[in-house]
Design an enzyme around this catalytic site. Structure first.
Site, mmCIF file in Angstrom:
data_model
loop_
_atom_site.group_PDB
_atom_site.id
_atom_site.type_symbol
_atom_site.label_atom_id
_atom_site.label_comp_id
_atom_site.label_asym_id
_atom_site.label_seq_id
_atom_site.Cartn_x
_atom_site.Cartn_y
_atom_site.Cartn_z
ATOM 1 N N CYS A 145 -81.839 8.938 51.061
ATOM 2 C CA CYS A 145 -80.634 9.129 50.269
ATOM 3 C C CYS A 145 -80.382 7.940 49.352
ATOM 4 O O CYS A 145 -80.734 6.812 49.663
ATOM 5 C CB CYS A 145 -79.436 9.275 51.190
ATOM 6 N N ARG A 191 -87.049 7.552 45.606
ATOM 7 C CA ARG A 191 -86.868 7.345 47.048
ATOM 8 C C ARG A 191 -87.081 8.632 47.849
ATOM 9 O O ARG A 191 -87.258 8.576 49.061
ATOM 10 C CB ARG A 191 -85.462 6.814 47.325
ATOM 11 N N TRP A 242 -81.261 13.236 51.202
ATOM 12 C CA TRP A 242 -82.498 13.617 51.893
ATOM 13 C C TRP A 242 -82.029 14.183 53.232
ATOM 14 O O TRP A 242 -81.494 13.455 54.069
ATOM 15 C CB TRP A 242 -83.362 12.378 52.076
ATOM 16 N N ASN A 274 -75.191 7.376 53.342
ATOM 17 C CA ASN A 274 -76.605 7.259 53.732
ATOM 18 C C ASN A 274 -76.627 6.874 55.210
ATOM 19 O O ASN A 274 -75.812 6.053 55.635
ATOM 20 C CB ASN A 274 -77.309 6.142 52.956
ATOM 21 N N GLY A 275 -77.570 7.415 55.952
ATOM 22 C CA GLY A 275 -77.661 7.059 57.374
ATOM 23 C C GLY A 275 -77.301 8.249 58.249
ATOM 24 O O GLY A 275 -77.241 9.394 57.775
ATOM 25 N N GLU A 334 -105.855 5.099 56.271
ATOM 26 C CA GLU A 334 -105.009 4.991 55.092
ATOM 27 C C GLU A 334 -105.472 5.968 53.996
ATOM 28 O O GLU A 334 -104.653 6.583 53.316
ATOM 29 C CB GLU A 334 -105.000 3.539 54.595
ATOM 30 N N LYS A 381 -103.098 8.890 52.437
ATOM 31 C CA LYS A 381 -102.825 9.049 51.003
ATOM 32 C C LYS A 381 -103.022 10.495 50.597
ATOM 33 O O LYS A 381 -102.203 11.069 49.897
ATOM 34 C CB LYS A 381 -103.740 8.164 50.142
ATOM 35 N N GLU A 387 -100.330 12.876 52.081
ATOM 36 C CA GLU A 387 -98.992 12.633 51.519
ATOM 37 C C GLU A 387 -98.787 13.332 50.173
ATOM 38 O O GLU A 387 -97.737 13.909 49.932
ATOM 39 C CB GLU A 387 -98.773 11.124 51.299
ATOM 40 N N HIS A 415 -117.230 12.947 69.387
ATOM 41 C CA HIS A 415 -116.447 13.331 70.566
ATOM 42 C C HIS A 415 -115.357 14.345 70.227
ATOM 43 O O HIS A 415 -114.347 14.429 70.917
ATOM 44 C CB HIS A 415 -115.825 12.078 71.195
ATOM 45 N N LYS A 470 -89.343 7.309 50.205
ATOM 46 C CA LYS A 470 -89.966 6.004 49.970
ATOM 47 C C LYS A 470 -89.535 5.002 51.024
ATOM 48 O O LYS A 470 -90.313 4.173 51.472
ATOM 49 C CB LYS A 470 -89.571 5.516 48.566
HETATM 50 C C1 G6P Z 1 -92.288 5.848 54.545
HETATM 51 C C2 G6P Z 1 -93.101 5.823 53.257
HETATM 52 C C3 G6P Z 1 -94.481 5.253 53.555
HETATM 53 C C4 G6P Z 1 -94.362 3.886 54.187
HETATM 54 C C5 G6P Z 1 -93.494 3.925 55.458
HETATM 55 C C6 G6P Z 1 -93.159 2.523 55.941
HETATM 56 O O1 G6P Z 1 -92.794 6.805 55.402
HETATM 57 O O2 G6P Z 1 -93.214 7.117 52.709
HETATM 58 O O3 G6P Z 1 -95.201 5.145 52.332
HETATM 59 O O4 G6P Z 1 -95.626 3.397 54.493
HETATM 60 O O5 G6P Z 1 -92.254 4.569 55.184
HETATM 61 O O6 G6P Z 1 -92.357 1.915 54.981
HETATM 62 P P1 G6P Z 1 -92.176 0.369 54.780
HETATM 63 O O7 G6P Z 1 -91.236 0.259 53.616
HETATM 64 O O8 G6P Z 1 -91.575 -0.157 56.047
HETATM 65 O O9 G6P Z 1 -93.501 -0.215 54.498
#
Ligand code: G6P
Length: 610
Positions: free
Chosen positions: A2, A27, A74, A100-101, A483, A487, A490, A506, A605
């Site tokens: 949010c 965000r 959100w 927010n929260g 990672e 990517k 996501e 396995h 984000k």
């Molecule tokens: C969210 C984002 C990810 C990020 C994760 C941790 O899920 O979409 O891209 O890696 O949070 O965020 P941070 O800001 O703590 O690295």
């Protein structure tokens, strides 16, 4: 997550708030709303969808008023809908709130209010707070006092902004667990959840502290704790430029940020790395240097991409400094009553510095007496403030939801941290110098990869229709495989899994057929031949192999279907280089599939809720 933008001043609030909301779109959100105090009462417009959908539905220029607040939501409680979008109002429609929260005890409060005859229009926890403040106002007749009284009963996290027609020249903001920033203008004030929403108006900001509230008027502001104790606020300057949060000619922020990596990586070691004696100067760790020298164990805690960086960090720290390292998902760490001793050092890695789980994990670690270090990108963020010491990533603002440049900057900082710790212990100057020298070459290596993206684009085109991908790597490249898979899922919504290459037999090997692209990270290190055997196993089952390999590897093309070349580097630094083509592969596949790369569905984000 949010986003909040509020305004009080002499200008019309609505256009200003809408442009601020657009700056917060990155965000991640699913509905948007705005409220202004007009001469005849509150005017509210809200809608599920994007800010442009709201703009299409309502002529926002008709929203009159020089005081207002906007929100991007959100969804946590209740689906994304017009009703659930913020701002929410109290029963009388005179008090508006954005939040927010998460209000954890909202059901208890809601029941109390319902028993007293109050009704609700939405499914949200936030509306309950708005109605609660409204009920209190009926007897207290003081907005600030009503907000404070309500917050005293609230459990959970909040960043809220409240305004009311009863006190049309005041905006009240309060935070606990959700960041809020005050923008200090000339005869005007903004309040936002993120500096990017205020930077085009002012660079002067006050970061609201935990449990603090701000009372904004046109002619000044004051801050106090939620318990009504006055606080002193420090005005600071935003640490980035407006241009850094604009796309600058790139089609997407993600692509811009991928291409920024030669610079951001260099910014991560500039002024820190001392090649001549193979050491690192990390000013932010000076106060805990002795603790680090004595540390018996290091625990790294993080979420998402930052957690993957932590796994690479484990390998780096253990091999250079010979200190045992454990890497924990922050969300798990906080709830399992971890065994921590005062000799432990806990490292929290976070791009945003606001991730709720990571924040909770460091609070738990501090409570148990550990020294806590932050490796954070966003300057002034909560994690940066709450850790005992830290190292900033210096990657600049990262807007694309899928983290790219922050990841390589995390690896840059972790390598230097391992070197710093290693040199305090057993690592020789000669070994240190070899690593430092190669670290300096990394930006140039990244540039060479970025100069040749066409082969990656062609591979992306060929496999953009796949439903599943497997990413395999060994040793320090296993987290790079994780990672790479993250990517892809996501931003393209293709199912992808990362695995240690040897573990494939396995289980995942059962999935392999001619429709399964398998990405191997296969640099010429000491286990190269083992990885080659794993590639053969995939080919024997008709799988399609995309190998990330050294540029001088002339044998790899015999076994791989496609080869993406990366410059030769030290084995421990390969994840940095391997992650660049993996980011590009995910990006080009997502573009090919027509996905919204910068704002992938359901993701945020900065995840400021548990
Ligand atoms: C969210 C984002 C990810 C990020 C994760 C941790 O899920 O979409 O891209 O890696 O949070 O965020 P941070 O800001 O703590 O690295």
């Amino acid at each position: 997550m949010c986003g909040i933008v509020g305004y009080i001043g002499s200008k019309q609030a609505a256009p200003l708030i809408v442009s601020g909301l657009k700056r917060l779109e990155y965000r991640g959100y699913d509905s948007a709303g705005i409220c202004c105090i007009a001469p005849d009462g509150l005017t509210i417009a809200k809608k599920a969808g994007r800010v442009v959908d709201l703009e299409r539905a309502v002529d926002l220029h008709t929203l009159e008023g020089t005081v207002g607040v906007g929100h991007t939501r959100w969804a946590t409680h209740g689906v994304p809908s017009d009703e659930n979008a913020h701002p929410h109002t109290d029963h009388s429609g005179t008090i508006a709130l954005v939040h927010n929260g998460i209000i954890e005890n909202y059901l208890t409060i809601k029941k109390k209010l319902a028993n007293a005859g109050y009704t609700f229009k939405s499914d949200t926890d936030s509306e309950v707070l708005a109605v609660f403040i409204g009920m209190l106002y009926e007897t207290l007749h003081d907005l600030e006092l009503s907000v404070r009284t309500a917050l005293a009963e609230v459990e959970g996290t909040f960043g809220i902004v409240v305004l009311s027609t009863h006190e049309p020249d005041v905006v009240i903001a309060a935070r606990r667990g959700s960041p809020l920033i005050l923008g200090i203008g000339n005869g005007e004030y903004l309040v936002a959840s993120d500096a990017s929403a205020v930077i085009s108006h002012t660079r002067q900001v006050v970061y609201l502290q935990e449990n603090e509230m701000a009372i904004l008027r046109r002619d000044g502001f004051s801050t106090k704790t939620i318990e009504n104790v006055d606080t002193r606020s420090v005005v600071e300057e935003i640490a980035f430029e407006l241009a850094q949060i604009e796309r600058g000619g790139f089609e997407h922020f993600m692509l811009k940020e991928i291409f920024e990596q030669p610079i951001t990586f260099r910014d991560g070691f500039r002024g820190r790395l001392r090649v001549e004696d193979g050491t690192v100067r990390l000013g932010g760790l000076a106060s805990v240097a002795e603790k680090l020298r004595q540390a018996k164990r290091i625990i790294i805690t993080a979420c998402g991409t930052s957690w993957h960086a932590g796994l690479v960090g484990e390998y780096l720290i253990e091999s250079l400094a010979r200190v045992p390292v454990e890497v924990e998902y922050a969300s798990e760490f906080r709830y399992r009553n971890p065994i921590i001793s005062p000799d432990d050092v806990v490292i929290a890695i976070s791009q945003s510095g606001e991730t709720a789980d990571t924040l909770a994990a460091i609070r738990e670690a501090k409570l148990k007496g550990a020294t806590v270090i932050g490796m954070v990108n966003v300057v002034g963020s909560t994690i940066a403030r709450e850790t005992d010491a830290g190292v900033y990533l210096h990657a600049g603002p990262e807007i694309g939801v899928a983290s790219t440049k922050a990841f390589t900057s995390q690896l840059c900082v972790l390598t230097q941290f391992a070197l710093y710790l290693g040199r305090m212990r057993a690592l020789s100057a000669e070994q240190g110098m070899a690593i430092a020298e190669e670290l300096v070459n990394i930006p140039e290596h990244i540039t060479r990869i970025l100069d040749n993206v066409e082969p990656i684009k062609a591979i992306a085109k060929k496999y953009s229709g796949a439903s599943n991908f497997l990413y395999l790597g060994r040793g320090v490249n296993f987290p790079a495989a994780l990672e790479g898979a993250l990517k892809l899922k996501e931003i393209s919504y293709i199912h992808a899994e990362g695995y240690p290459a040897a573990e494939m037999k396995h289980g995942p090997i059962a999935l392999i057929d001619e429709n399964m692209p398998v990405v191997f990270i296969a640099p010429k290190d000491e286990i190269y031949d083992k990885v080659r055997s794993n590639i053969e196993e995939v080919r024997a089952r008709n799988g399609r192999v995309i190998a990330i390999a050294d540029e001088d590897d002339d044998r790899i093309a015999d076994v791989a279907t496609h080869v993406i070349r990366i410059p030769r580097t030290l084995p421990m630094l390969t994840p940095i280089l391997a992650s660049i083509p993996l980011q590009l592969l995910a990006y080009f596949i997502a573009v090919e599939r027509g996905c919204n790369v910068d704002m992938p569905r359901n993701l945020a984000k900065s995840v400021t809720v548990e």
